[in-house]
Scaffold this active site. Structure first.
Site, PDB file in Angstrom:
ATOM      1  N   GLU A  60       0.821  -1.208   0.000  1.00  0.00           N
ATOM      2  CA  GLU A  60       0.000   0.000   0.000  1.00  0.00           C
ATOM      3  C   GLU A  60       0.858   1.263   0.000  1.00  0.00           C
ATOM      4  OE1 GLU A  60      -2.254  -3.405   1.676  1.00  0.00           O
ATOM      5  OE2 GLU A  60      -0.290  -2.527   2.075  1.00  0.00           O
ATOM      6  N   ARG A 268       8.185 -12.389   0.577  1.00  0.00           N
ATOM      7  CA  ARG A 268       7.482 -11.123   0.742  1.00  0.00           C
ATOM      8  C   ARG A 268       7.830 -10.438   2.056  1.00  0.00           C
ATOM      9  NH1 ARG A 268       3.918  -7.770  -1.121  1.00  0.00           N
ATOM     10  NH2 ARG A 268       2.373  -6.746   0.207  1.00  0.00           N
ATOM     11  N   GLY A 314      13.060  -2.924  -0.567  1.00  0.00           N
ATOM     12  CA  GLY A 314      13.101  -1.760  -1.440  1.00  0.00           C
ATOM     13  C   GLY A 314      13.819  -1.972  -2.756  1.00  0.00           C
ATOM     14  N   ASN A 339       0.765  -8.174  -6.245  1.00  0.00           N
ATOM     15  CA  ASN A 339       0.736  -7.224  -7.351  1.00  0.00           C
ATOM     16  C   ASN A 339       1.665  -7.673  -8.483  1.00  0.00           C
ATOM     17  OD1 ASN A 339       0.804  -4.918  -8.949  1.00  0.00           O
ATOM     18  ND2 ASN A 339       2.205  -3.841  -7.576  1.00  0.00           N
ATOM     19  N   LEU A 340       1.100  -7.846  -9.685  1.00  0.00           N
ATOM     20  CA  LEU A 340       1.922  -8.223 -10.847  1.00  0.00           C
ATOM     21  C   LEU A 340       2.331  -7.018 -11.692  1.00  0.00           C
ATOM     22  CD1 LEU A 340      -0.250  -7.911 -13.341  1.00  0.00           C
ATOM     23  CD2 LEU A 340      -0.901 -10.223 -12.708  1.00  0.00           C
ATOM     24  N   GLU A 342       4.313  -4.335 -11.181  1.00  0.00           N
ATOM     25  CA  GLU A 342       5.717  -3.930 -11.255  1.00  0.00           C
ATOM     26  C   GLU A 342       6.467  -4.774 -12.273  1.00  0.00           C
ATOM     27  OE1 GLU A 342       7.134  -4.161  -7.273  1.00  0.00           O
ATOM     28  OE2 GLU A 342       6.368  -2.184  -6.708  1.00  0.00           O
TER      29      GLU A 342
END
Length: 429
Positions: A60, A268, A314, A339-340, A342
């Site tokens: 987020e 993750r 990061g 999330n795909l 990136e």
């Protein structure tokens, strides 16, 4: 129901605090800034206008980046209060908004537990002119206190899976009251908008996902090229944002990965880096860690190494730039996927598992547009990876489709800002 909800928070508060201490064993950040979790904050300079953005964790916070910067540009006299719930999210915010913090344009804090008392404290301390929640963050007492203090509320980049809708319907009275507190809702897709409307949300607009507007941080892609040079000419399959239970399946199938291909494995959650490393070592698989490579200027990943463990925060864009194709984790187990976007933005073919209900519309569109392929097991992932790694033309075509797919989705930040600006203008000095 909301009264019972509030009482429950007070009853479980000692357990919540103990949980912070317990999680702090592996992630020390959970033991920092405890007072903020209870609504007690250090003094802050007065602001003519302060916009509150809540981004719970890493995903987020990264999604909030283009919106926060657009708000700063549109309202140059305002500063931003950026709240989180996880240390990883806070660390990500510090990285993304370092310059804004140094300039006094952005303050970071933890969101307190969702009691009326604690939410009243944060509002009265920071005095925001507006509160913006991202994705699925619906806290009934936060919303109630914003309404009481005449702070306009927005839910942006909003998404709601079928599973979350069914759970929410069990607390329909609470959810309806919360939904009525929003001045505007910016949904990612029409399907999300339809589900949110079932809770009674009004003023819903479909704006798309602001995650498509994220751009790689300066220098990140160059770091990816350096990492790739340290790996050499070996094909690279990246398994990104893997969750508990998935690494075991991937390691069970790794022998099926053809030839001298390298597996770039990026869990993750940072608190799991060491656990995953031990999992690999216990299987006797040759491994090196990203943290052992330093700035990669003179380091080389040995050809004997089978797995490169991405144990850093990061650097996701760097990892995507260094790989040939990417599997997106959280989708082998029933976790809803990650999330795909990136990976697509960097032009990499994407593999996803069967469980992508958190990103169902975007994932389905990516598959339709030949940017992604759905697999149903780690073994099938290795088979598809082998086929793509051995077929340069097909892999490059998929990569171009992925890049084009990401580019077509741009503009959600602009559309979202158009919804928010009138509400902020109305509260301005």
């Amino acid at each position: 129901m909301r009264l019972l909800y509030s009482i429950l928070w007070w009853l479980i508060l000692p357990l919540a605090l103990f949980r912070l201490y317990w999680r702090g064993r592996k992630e020390p950040g959970y033991r920092h800034h405890i007072a903020e979790r209870l609504g007690f904050y250090p003094p802050v300079p007065a602001a003519s206008q302060r916009i509150w953005v809540h981004a719970v964790s890493v995903g987020e916070t990264r999604a909030a980046e283009p919106l926060v910067k657009a708000l700063m540009t549109r309202f140059p006299a305002s500063d931003i209060l950026l709240t989180h719930m996880t240390p990883a999210g806070r660390a990500t915010g510090e990285e993304l908004f370092c310059a804004e913090k140094q300039a006094g344009r952005l303050i970071q804090a933890y969101l307190p537990y969702d009691t009326n008392t604690m939410m009243r404290r944060i509002i009265e301390h920071y005095r925001p002119c507006m509160c913006i929640l991202l994705e699925t963050e619906i806290w009934p007492n936060l919303i109630r206190q914003c309404v009481r203090h005449h702070v306009p509320l927005a839910l942006v980049n909003a998404r709601l899976s079928e599973r979350s809708l069914k759970k929410g319907m069990k607390l329909r009275s609470i959810m309806q009251e919360a939904a009525n507190g929003f001045s505007v809702v910016a949904a990612q897709t029409q399907t999300d908008a339809n589900r949110l409307a079932q809770f009674g949300s009004t003023h819903i607009a479909v704006t798309g996902s602001v995650k498509f507007d994220i751009t790689p941080p300066p220098g990140t892609l160059e770091k990816g090229l350096r990492l790739r040079r340290s790996i050499g000419n070996r094909p690279v399959l990246m398994c990104a944002s893997t969750r508990d239970g998935e690494e075991i399946q991937i390691l069970d199938a790794i022998e099926e990965l053809a030839g001298n291909a390298l597996l770039l494995l990026v869990p993750r959650h940072p608190q799991r880096f060491d656990d995953v490393a031990r999992m690999i070592e216990n299987r006797g698989i040759a491994m090196t860690r990203r943290s052992a490579l330093g700035n990669m200027s003179q380091c080389t990943v040995s050809s004997d190494v089978r797995i490169l463990l991405g144990d850093s925060m990061g650097e996701m864009f760097m990892y995507y730039a260094a790989c040939d194709l990417a599997f997106i984790g959280g989708s082998l187990e029933k976790l809803g996927g990650q999330n795909l976007i990136e990976a697509c933005a960097v032009g990499k073919p994407v593999l996803v598992g069967p469980h992508t209900f958190n990103f169902e519309a975007i994932t389905a569109d990516a598959i339709t547009d030949n940017a992604a392929i759905r697999i149903h097991s780690a073994h099938e992932m290795m088979q598809q990876a082998n086929a793509l790694l051995l077929d340069d033309i097909r892999r490059q075509d998929m990569g171009e489709c992925a890049r084009a797919f990401a580019q077509r989705q741009h503009g959600a930040t602009r559309r979202t800002l158009e919804l928010l600006a009138p509400l902020i203008d109305d509260t301005g000095p």
